[in-house]
Design an enzyme around this catalytic site. Structure first.
Site, PDB file in Angstrom:
ATOM      1  N   SER A 296      58.587  64.851  56.642  1.00 15.04           N
ATOM      2  CA  SER A 296      57.873  64.493  57.858  1.00 15.04           C
ATOM      3  C   SER A 296      58.087  63.004  58.049  1.00 15.04           C
ATOM      4  CB  SER A 296      56.387  64.835  57.750  1.00 15.04           C
ATOM      5  OG  SER A 296      55.834  64.897  59.045  1.00 15.04           O
ATOM      6  N   GLU A 297      58.519  62.611  59.251  1.00 12.07           N
ATOM      7  CA  GLU A 297      59.054  61.257  59.435  1.00 12.07           C
ATOM      8  C   GLU A 297      58.011  60.139  59.298  1.00 12.07           C
ATOM      9  OE1 GLU A 297      59.125  63.713  61.642  1.00 12.07           O
ATOM     10  OE2 GLU A 297      58.660  63.020  63.669  1.00 12.07           O
ATOM     11  N   ASN A 298      56.735  60.485  59.246  1.00  9.75           N
ATOM     12  CA  ASN A 298      55.749  59.429  59.002  1.00  9.75           C
ATOM     13  C   ASN A 298      55.735  58.996  57.532  1.00  9.75           C
ATOM     14  OD1 ASN A 298      54.592  62.072  58.605  1.00  9.75           O
ATOM     15  ND2 ASN A 298      52.649  61.059  58.234  1.00  9.75           N
TER      16      ASN A 298
ATOM     17  N   SER B 282      62.063  56.275  55.710  1.00 15.73           N
ATOM     18  CA  SER B 282      62.053  57.612  56.302  1.00 15.73           C
ATOM     19  C   SER B 282      63.196  57.785  57.298  1.00 15.73           C
ATOM     20  CB  SER B 282      60.708  57.845  57.001  1.00 15.73           C
ATOM     21  OG  SER B 282      60.664  59.130  57.553  1.00 15.73           O
TER      22      SER B 282
END
Lengths: 218, 240
Positions: free
Chosen positions: A45-47, A87
């Site tokens: 998840s890119e966070n 990320s």
């Protein structure tokens, strides 16, 4: 015709052992529910997490542990947290093997529009532009037509673009389509959906092979 | 031998932390959604009433929390963000033209902050090529693929939030509350770190520090954290 879970189930069949996968908000998130047990897959998840697990059990939710949709999540054994630059290094650097995201429109050349409708409140692109610009393997999960019944598979996108020439495959409630040589190529049809109906619902150029198998999502 | 010591950066609290913030300044604020935001510093900025601010932050908070509190008081002139949904007051100010908004891809935002702190004035990225994000930007081909030139971002003040920290400014973040905080810490002329726990110098394992203290000028322990959850998603004990 498939429902949202059906679309997710069909996309889950595209995931291979050993892959890192980024799932967008909406239908793509559901894909995680249909990965076969025992498969070695990690969700990014890119966070800032690799190894995202399911939603926490009531009472265990942690405000410091969320996904890109700002939902509370858990971490799998072997998970890792990192900052936003790291990320997107994973994403831009093509270390993530598959990106699944939703779209408002997809064009027959692979263009995608999913972030802005002129005249409406613009919320922003979040990580979508970085994801589509770099991913090797992008699958779009969406309904074949919009609420007004108009096709979302077009010759050209009419909405502002998120990325150009990047979508390789589209899975809708009606069909699986590949994008190559500037056209949609019909790969599979959803159970009970005729080639004629798919043709009707596809505004862009559609290449139909002699035999179009029905999806196996049993 | 001369005895030397770690540089002490501990300050009293949010008031001293925000000292020097003036109208018209550019601020970076860490966090993703409401996760890992500098709650105590934001409260102090509201109290100070500084206006005409340019705020660089991935999101703009919600109506009654996070940067939404500064928006309510019309303290922000311009937002530089990647996603700004979930905020009615933001929408109202944006549509009425009171608030200038620069939307940039999330990965480019992160890298622009990192670059600002790392002395890299600009870099090429494929993100946004062929979209309105690329308008007015230099395009260059690398390996047969077009990229756009994105410039570094810096700020007069960067406000970050960590889990633990020490008087030398070393920081450790918790879970996904790390997000933009490390890059923004690097890019602030004055970086203010607020931490849940200020631990005695020497107790953080140097192997496990996420942000080296050199990037932090002021550090204080916040006295209360709301840590609101935007989307509480759970499963019942039975279904698990």
């Amino acid at each position: 015709m498939l429902d949202k879970n059906g679309i997710a189930k069909r996309i889950a069949q595209e995931v291979r052992n050993g892959w890192y996968v980024n799932l967008g908000i909406g239908i793509p998130t559901l894909v995680a529910n249909f990965i076969p047990e025992g498969m070695e897959v990690e969700f990014q998840s890119e966070n800032g997490i690799l190894g995202m697990g399911p939603f926490p059990i009531e009472g265990d939710e942690d405000a410091d542990l969320i996904n890109a949709g700002k939902q509370t999540i858990t971490a799998m054994p072997g998970a890792v947290y990192f900052d936003s630059a790291t990320s997107f290094a994973m994403i831009r650097g093509r270390h993530v093997q598959l990106t699944v995201l939703g779209a408002m429109e997809v064009a027959q050349n692979g263009d995608i529009a999913n972030w802005k409708i002129p005249g409406k409140m613009v919320k922003g692109m979040g990580g979508a532009m970085d994801l589509v610009a770099s991913a090797e393997n992008i699958i779009v999960a969406m309904m074949h037509t919009n609420r007004a019944g108009a096709s979302k598979l077009l010759s050209n996108c009419s909405l502002p673009l998120t990325g150009v020439g990047c979508v390789k495959r589209v899975v809708t409630n009606m069909a699986v389509l590949d994008i190559k040589d500037g056209a949609f190529h019909l790969v599979e049809r959803a159970p009970g959906v005729t080639v004629e109906a798919i043709k009707e619902a596809t505004a862009g150029e559609l290449v139909i092979p002699d035999h179009v198998p029905e999806m196996d999502i049993s | 031998m001369i005895k030397i010591m770690a540089i002490a950066k501990t300050i009293e609290g949010p008031e001293a932390a925000c000292s020097g913030v003036k109208n018209g300044m550019t601020l970076m604020l860490g966090g993703f959604g409401l996760c890992g935001i500098p709650e105590c510093s934001i409260a102090e900025l509201v109290r100070l009433g500084v206006t005409d601010l340019t705020c660089i932050s991935n999101n703009a908070g919600v109506d009654d929390f996070g940067l939404g509190l500064l928006l309510q008081k019309r303290q922000i002139r311009k937002m530089i963000s990647s996603y700004v949904g979930e905020n009615d007051e933001f929408e109202r100010q944006m549509l009425s033209g009171e608030l200038e908004v620069d939307l940039i891809p999330q990965g480019s935002l992160a890298e622009r902050c990192r670059a600002g702190g790392a002395g890299i004035p600009a870099f090429y990225t494929p993100a946004g090529f062929g979209t309105e994000v690329a308008e007015g930007k230099e395009v260059r081909d690398f390996g047969g693929k077009p990229h756009i030139l994105e410039s570094a971002l810096t700020a007069d003040f960067a406000f970050v939030k960590a889990w633990k920290g020490d008087s030398a400014g070393n920081l450790v973040f918790k879970a996904t509350a790390r997000n933009f905080n490390p890059m923004m810490a690097m890019a602030g002329t004055i970086t203010v770190a607020e931490v849940e726990e200020l631990v005695p110098l020497g107790t953080l394992d140097p192997n496990e520090i996420h942000t080296p203290g050199i990037f932090v000028q002021r550090i204080f322990q916040g006295d209360h954290y709301d840590k609101r959850i935007e989307q509480r998603t759970v499963q019942t004990r039975e279904s698990a």
